[in-house]
Design an enzyme around this catalytic site. Structure first.
Site, PDB file in Angstrom:
ATOM      1  CB  SER A  22      -0.895   0.018   1.243  1.00 42.04           C
ATOM      2  OG  SER A  22      -1.621   1.233   1.334  1.00 42.04           O
ATOM      3  CE1 TYR A  80      -4.144  -2.529   4.852  1.00 38.51           C
ATOM      4  CE2 TYR A  80      -3.811  -0.189   4.424  1.00 38.51           C
ATOM      5  CZ  TYR A  80      -4.005  -1.479   3.965  1.00 38.51           C
ATOM      6  OH  TYR A  80      -4.061  -1.719   2.602  1.00 38.51           O
TER       7      TYR A  80
END
Length: 264
Positions: A140, A153
């Protein structure tokens, strides 16, 4: 390299990026193994693929990472080899750090990090034996920068970068490639399924996600990066890419920028 005739094993293949990637790869004459927890959706994806006879379904749960050695044995039995493992499975987060139960932090780490590296380590001997193979990892943009509501995350994605950068240096001599793919906002269910502080799903789509890159377009760009054997690629909008470079070259400016993002 070319993806044609290669055997691809994709985790998180039942929706989003994994689904679009599977369908696009099937159009390019690849052989596929599709994995996730959702058998029904995996079969739906299989029916959308070209030549479904060259698509195998292998359910797995990354959170149950101690069982993944057996899953590798099953995967290898389908075609006798695997050329590319796409570590795409994972789950996101939408909660303030101060409001997030430690059990949620652990679950995110178990799925996104430990599950991914356990599967990688289980398949690694096959790649080393054949002096060939390619690990593709969907990380990401927050694997490069941290943003509000995604503390753990972001930590799981940063951890993946640390692990795979180290692994790349260790196995370079064995002709095993690693590509880290960093998505920005992509129009998938990632925010709908994201965990909140108590472990429940958010169940709503973020505006930024809704306005993100179409997953079918993302899949095409991802395949190009795989074929070019890029070590790291950012497939994202201009703002997300700017954030990565701002963090690198103007860290104080980045800190001011990131504090202005909504945390409610």
């Amino acid at each position: 390299m070319t993806v044609k005739n290669k055997v691809f094993w994709i985790t998180g293949a039942s929706s989003g990026i994994g689904k679009s990637l599977a369908i696009e790869l099937s159009r390019q004459n690849t052989k596929l193994i599709l994995s996730s927890r959702n058998i029904t959706e995996l079969n739906n994806v299989k029916q959308l693929c070209n030549n479904s006879k060259q698509v195998y379904i292998l359910p797995l749960d990354l959170e149950n990472y101690e069982s993944l050695n057996t899953k590798v044995e099953q995967a290898l039995s389908f075609y006798g080899k695997i050329d590319v493992l796409v570590n795409n499975g994972g789950i996101s987060q939408r909660s303030l750090a101060k409001e997030t139960n430690i059990s949620v932090d652990k679950r995110l780490m178990d799925i996104n990090y430990l599950g991914t590296i356990a599967l990688t380590k289980a398949l690694l001997p096959h790649f080393l034996q054949h002096k060939s193979g390619h690990f593709v990892v969907t990380t990401s943009i927050v694997g490069k920068i941290g943003t509000p509501l995604r503390s753990t995350y972001a930590a799981t994605k940063h951890a993946l970068h640390g692990f795979f950068d180290s692994l790349r240096a260790e196995i370079h001599k064995d002709n095993v490639k690693i590509t880290l793919v960093c998505p920005g906002f992509v129009t998938t269910n990632v925010s709908i399924n994201a965990l909140t502080g108590d472990g429940s799903s958010q169940k709503t789509m973020d505006a930024a996600t809704e306005n993100g890159i179409n997953p079918d377009r993302f899949a095409k760009l991802m395949i190009k990066a795989i074929e070019k054997e890029k070590e790291e690629v950012y497939i994202a909008g201009a703002k997300e890419k700017f954030g990565v470079y701002a963090k690198r070259y103007w860290p104080k400016l980045f800190s001011v920028m990131i504090r202005k993002l909504s945390v409610t």
